[in-house]
Design a protein around this motif. Sequence first.
Motif, PDB file in Angstrom:
ATOM      1  N   ARG A   5      -0.880   8.695   4.637  1.00 55.73           N
ATOM      2  CA  ARG A   5       0.070   7.763   5.252  1.00 55.73           C
ATOM      3  C   ARG A   5      -0.583   6.888   6.322  1.00 55.73           C
ATOM      4  O   ARG A   5      -0.419   5.660   6.315  1.00 55.73           O
ATOM      5  N   ASP A   6      -1.320   7.488   7.237  1.00 59.72           N
ATOM      6  CA  ASP A   6      -1.866   6.726   8.364  1.00 59.72           C
ATOM      7  C   ASP A   6      -2.844   5.652   7.894  1.00 59.72           C
ATOM      8  O   ASP A   6      -2.819   4.512   8.391  1.00 59.72           O
ATOM      9  N   GLU A   7      -3.707   6.002   6.952  1.00 58.72           N
ATOM     10  CA  GLU A   7      -4.679   5.015   6.478  1.00 58.72           C
ATOM     11  C   GLU A   7      -3.985   3.905   5.690  1.00 58.72           C
ATOM     12  O   GLU A   7      -4.341   2.728   5.822  1.00 58.72           O
ATOM     13  N   MET A  14      -8.469   5.828  -5.686  1.00 58.65           N
ATOM     14  CA  MET A  14      -9.385   4.730  -6.016  1.00 58.65           C
ATOM     15  C   MET A  14      -8.923   3.406  -5.417  1.00 58.65           C
ATOM     16  O   MET A  14      -9.746   2.533  -5.122  1.00 58.65           O
ATOM     17  N   THR A  15      -7.623   3.242  -5.213  1.00 64.32           N
ATOM     18  CA  THR A  15      -7.143   2.071  -4.477  1.00 64.32           C
ATOM     19  C   THR A  15      -7.706   2.080  -3.067  1.00 64.32           C
ATOM     20  O   THR A  15      -8.139   1.043  -2.546  1.00 64.32           O
ATOM     21  N   LEU A  16      -7.712   3.251  -2.442  1.00 68.06           N
ATOM     22  CA  LEU A  16      -8.291   3.364  -1.103  1.00 68.06           C
ATOM     23  C   LEU A  16      -9.785   3.086  -1.125  1.00 68.06           C
ATOM     24  O   LEU A  16     -10.325   2.506  -0.180  1.00 68.06           O
ATOM     25  N   SER A  17     -10.467   3.478  -2.200  1.00 70.71           N
ATOM     26  CA  SER A  17     -11.895   3.165  -2.319  1.00 70.71           C
ATOM     27  C   SER A  17     -12.118   1.656  -2.323  1.00 70.71           C
ATOM     28  O   SER A  17     -13.007   1.141  -1.635  1.00 70.71           O
ATOM     29  N   GLY A  59      -2.624  -1.732   5.469  1.00 69.89           N
ATOM     30  CA  GLY A  59      -1.583  -2.732   5.210  1.00 69.89           C
ATOM     31  C   GLY A  59      -1.313  -3.602   6.425  1.00 69.89           C
ATOM     32  O   GLY A  59      -1.171  -4.822   6.311  1.00 69.89           O
ATOM     33  N   ALA A  60      -1.260  -2.986   7.593  1.00 75.76           N
ATOM     34  CA  ALA A  60      -0.999  -3.742   8.817  1.00 75.76           C
ATOM     35  C   ALA A  60      -2.123  -4.727   9.110  1.00 75.76           C
ATOM     36  O   ALA A  60      -1.885  -5.864   9.556  1.00 75.76           O
ATOM     37  N   ALA A  61      -3.363  -4.315   8.860  1.00 76.55           N
ATOM     38  CA  ALA A  61      -4.506  -5.200   9.108  1.00 76.55           C
ATOM     39  C   ALA A  61      -4.430  -6.436   8.222  1.00 76.55           C
ATOM     40  O   ALA A  61      -4.681  -7.563   8.680  1.00 76.55           O
ATOM     41  N   TRP A  62      -4.096  -6.254   6.944  1.00 75.10           N
ATOM     42  CA  TRP A  62      -4.025  -7.395   6.055  1.00 75.10           C
ATOM     43  C   TRP A  62      -2.785  -8.251   6.320  1.00 75.10           C
ATOM     44  O   TRP A  62      -2.808  -9.461   6.155  1.00 75.10           O
ATOM     45  N   MET A  71       0.830  -1.204   0.000  1.00 77.20           N
ATOM     46  CA  MET A  71       0.000   0.000   0.000  1.00 77.20           C
ATOM     47  C   MET A  71       0.869   1.259   0.000  1.00 77.20           C
ATOM     48  O   MET A  71       0.581   2.225  -0.707  1.00 77.20           O
ATOM     49  N   LEU A  72       1.952   1.251   0.768  1.00 80.58           N
ATOM     50  CA  LEU A  72       2.864   2.397   0.754  1.00 80.58           C
ATOM     51  C   LEU A  72       3.572   2.509  -0.589  1.00 80.58           C
ATOM     52  O   LEU A  72       3.713   3.603  -1.136  1.00 80.58           O
TER      53      LEU A  72
END
Length: 329
Positions: A312-314, A46-49, A319-322, A1-2
Amino acid sequence: MLGLALGDALGRRTEFSDVPMILRWYGPWRELALPEDAKITDDTQMTLSVARALRACQERGVAGPERFADLLREEFVDWYRSPENNRAPGRTCLSACALLMTGRPWADASQIGSKGCGANMRVAPLGLLGVYDDFAAGAAQLQSALTHGHPTALAASDLTAQAVHLLARGVEPAGLVGRLRSYAYENRSRYDERWLGDLWTRSQDPSARHFIERGWDECLAVLERLDAVQRTADPELDPCTYTGDGWIAEEALATGLLCFLLFPEEPLTALRRAACTRGDSDSIACLTGAFAGAHLGADAWPREWVERIEHRDELLALGAAWDAAGSGA
């Protein structure tokens, strides 16, 4: 994600420019710096969507096509209405989202003739699931179908998510293209009606099988081209010369992969090479960053870059959750 966000931000100011112009404005490509504002484009938006829709689907314990489509619609319409939707969004996404906003069936909003890269540049979250199963593959194609209904856009989205998944699970880069070609051959004639419904009937194809095979065949052709050049390509030559400019889905996949494969253990060099291209530089670099990040992890990126990247935070939280879910934590 980053990685995808950093690639997106790096390529934001080089998009629509040719390589000589980029070099004249920003200096040697191996020294490209992240812009001071570190803003992303519609690619990461849109990736965040997609990521938010996927997270909502998981949190609510509903993993069916209909519910996922509804969640995607909500996220895409929110993006369409957002005042932040001013980052050179693609015409296909805008047209489809305007139709999605009217409440009509998503298949009627889908732009069946478009295979732009706007679908597979946002699909990486589906590759971060712990298992790449029928849900992940179907959802990867469905998130494309809401806007880009061309069969090549569907296949390229599935392949992009699969590439992210394989790299995140430790597949060696040298064998990646072969694995993707095998996956494409295995799925070439599979039209998943559960996820795609009667989308194919909007095309001129005589059958669902003919429709989906057309998309996989175009992806196989560009993967074969990539396979032929990945070990011999000159890293000083614009990668678009080998695998296309990346405005369309299959070329964005192949050129993003090529930039990664040229420098599999040098993520920043790969990002810079992707951003210094004549084609759709932000989308190519976005995909390259997704592949490099999946292969090397979040620690691959300089802290100074990570601290400045927009959202950054989201990005870190998702990423950490997955990562935790994938490891069984």
